[in-house]
Design an enzyme around this catalytic site. Structure first.
Site, short mmCIF file in Angstrom:
data_model
loop_
_atom_site.label_atom_id
_atom_site.label_comp_id
_atom_site.label_asym_id
_atom_site.label_seq_id
_atom_site.Cartn_x
_atom_site.Cartn_y
_atom_site.Cartn_z
N GLN A 80 1.27 -21.93 -24.49
CA GLN A 80 1.14 -20.94 -23.40
C GLN A 80 2.53 -20.54 -22.87
OE1 GLN A 80 -1.84 -21.49 -20.15
NE2 GLN A 80 -0.07 -22.06 -18.94
N HIS A 96 0.82 -30.25 -11.59
CA HIS A 96 0.91 -28.97 -10.88
C HIS A 96 1.93 -29.06 -9.73
CE1 HIS A 96 -3.52 -28.73 -12.12
NE2 HIS A 96 -2.99 -27.69 -12.71
N GLY A 116 4.12 -25.16 -16.94
CA GLY A 116 4.32 -26.55 -17.36
C GLY A 116 4.46 -26.67 -18.86
N LYS A 162 3.35 -28.98 -20.48
CA LYS A 162 2.07 -29.50 -21.02
C LYS A 162 1.39 -28.45 -21.90
CE LYS A 162 -2.30 -31.17 -20.68
NZ LYS A 162 -3.13 -30.22 -19.99
N ASP A 163 1.39 -27.20 -21.42
CA ASP A 163 0.78 -26.11 -22.19
C ASP A 163 1.89 -25.38 -22.93
OD1 ASP A 163 -2.24 -25.90 -21.15
OD2 ASP A 163 -0.92 -26.58 -19.57
N GLY A 201 -6.25 -24.71 -10.39
CA GLY A 201 -6.67 -25.57 -9.29
C GLY A 201 -6.99 -26.98 -9.74
P1 AMP Z 1 -3.84 -25.29 -15.30
O1 AMP Z 1 -4.30 -25.48 -13.90
O2 AMP Z 1 -4.33 -26.33 -16.25
O3 AMP Z 1 -4.04 -23.88 -15.80
O4 AMP Z 1 -2.27 -25.48 -15.27
C1 AMP Z 1 -1.47 -24.72 -14.42
C2 AMP Z 1 -0.03 -24.98 -14.74
O5 AMP Z 1 0.25 -26.36 -14.55
C3 AMP Z 1 0.33 -24.63 -16.18
O6 AMP Z 1 1.62 -24.04 -16.21
C4 AMP Z 1 0.33 -25.99 -16.83
O7 AMP Z 1 1.17 -26.07 -17.97
C5 AMP Z 1 0.85 -26.86 -15.72
N1 AMP Z 1 0.49 -28.26 -15.93
C6 AMP Z 1 -0.75 -28.75 -16.10
N2 AMP Z 1 -0.69 -30.08 -16.34
C7 AMP Z 1 0.61 -30.42 -16.34
C8 AMP Z 1 1.32 -31.64 -16.55
N3 AMP Z 1 0.72 -32.78 -16.81
N4 AMP Z 1 2.68 -31.60 -16.48
C9 AMP Z 1 3.33 -30.44 -16.23
N5 AMP Z 1 2.71 -29.26 -16.01
C10 AMP Z 1 1.37 -29.25 -16.07
#
Ligand code: AMP
Length: 297
Positions: free
Chosen positions: A158, A41, A152, A154-155, A35
């Protein structure tokens, strides 16, 4: 005409609404999140829409993936805003369970062991983190039964682990990894960026600048892993508020350190500005807009 999105908070509602949304042969996509949605996201949701007919997103701040002393309590929670943004992005169903819905017994008794991949990079500094991530993702797959799930870049670690889990356990879910979305100055977008002070925000971009400088060095012919890591450290050190936690050149599949970088090598780093943990990564041989993820392919 379906009113989008539907907000569901319980397993029963989820089951019922999934049933009513499932048409014959329709593909279902899942975008799991914690969230506090930002354009990173939302880009995953856009990608998921392209890949499936029914789009489910989840918002769950998963306690299992936070270690002692981490930011579980202060992690931003803004479901009303998330719901609105998800609707604008074409999400059909937003699943936002409470902790009790996900873990009715307090904690799941069975958890996913990420194996050695979970001990590398961020895993060295966040014991149990990837066990928590994999456990919740596999549970969400079980509850939502997506055909495809979008994560994403980014991770990076993961994404590698989830792809590995799907392959090893034959979970039957396609895993799509979408490019990393950055702020105009290069900082990787993250829900945690909102903790940064104005000064911290200026320092935080040092992580990306360091990685980008090393990528330039790679393009100029430097292939030594340690030289590239030093390049990151040198640029990052110009940002006095940024403390690096690790910088490594790794293989995109095994996550093992590489002494000699190749075009598919990933340069990954983590650091702190104030108390805010930041992560970032680049593929050394790929441009910023290159959607190539080089993950188990
Ligand atoms: P999170 O809410 O941080 O758990 O992220 C949820 C999903 O969004 C994960 O698959 C992240 O890798 C992706 N995500 C978060 N930030 C970014 C970003 N800047 N670019 C691309 N994907 C992202």
């Amino acid at each position: 005409m379906l009113r989008r999105p539907l907000l569901v908070r319980t397993r029963e509602e989820l089951e019922r609404e999934l049933e009513s949304l499932r048409g014959d042969g329709e593909r279902r996509a899942l975008v799991p999140t914690m969230g506090s949605l930002h354009p990173g996201h939302l880009s995953l949701m856009d990608r998921a829409r392209e890949l499936a007919d029914v789009l489910v997103a989840s918002v769950f701040v998963n306690p299992l993936q936070f270690g002692p002393g981490e930011d579980l309590e202060r992690y931003p929670r803004e479901l009303d805003r998330d719901f609105r943004l998800a609707g604008e992005r074409g999400v059909d169903l937003l699943f936002a369970p409470d902790v009790e819905v996900m873990y009715p017994d307090g904690h799941p008794r069975v958890r996913m062991d990420p194996g050695p991949l979970g001990d590398r990079l961020c895993g060295r500094f966040r014991p149990g983190h990837f066990q928590g991530v994999l456990s919740v993702v596999v549970k969400l797959f079980g509850m939502i039964r997506p055909d495809v799930a979008v994560f994403g870049r980014k991770d990076f670690q993961q994404a590698v682990l989830i792809r590995r889990a799907v392959l090893d356990l034959e979970l039957g879910v396609e895993i799509e990894v979408a490019p990393l979305v950055r702020e105009p100055d290069g900082l990787a977008m993250s829900s945690r960026n909102r903790y940064l002070t104005d000064e911290g925000r200026r320092q935080a971009v040092g992580l990306y600048r360091g990685l980008a400088a090393a990528r330039d060095a790679y393009r100029d012919g430097d292939v030594s892993g340690s030289v590239l890591v030093e390049r990151v450290r040198a640029v990052a050190s110009e940002h006095s508020g940024l403390q690096l936690q690790y910088v490594q050149v790794v293989d995109p599949v095994t996550l093992e350190a590489r002494n000699e970088a190749g075009s598919d090598s990933v340069l990954a780093a983590a650091g702190f500005v104030d108390d805010v943990r930041l992560i970032d990564n680049l593929v050394l041989g790929a441009g910023e807009d290159d959607p190539r993820c080089a993950l188990l392919e």
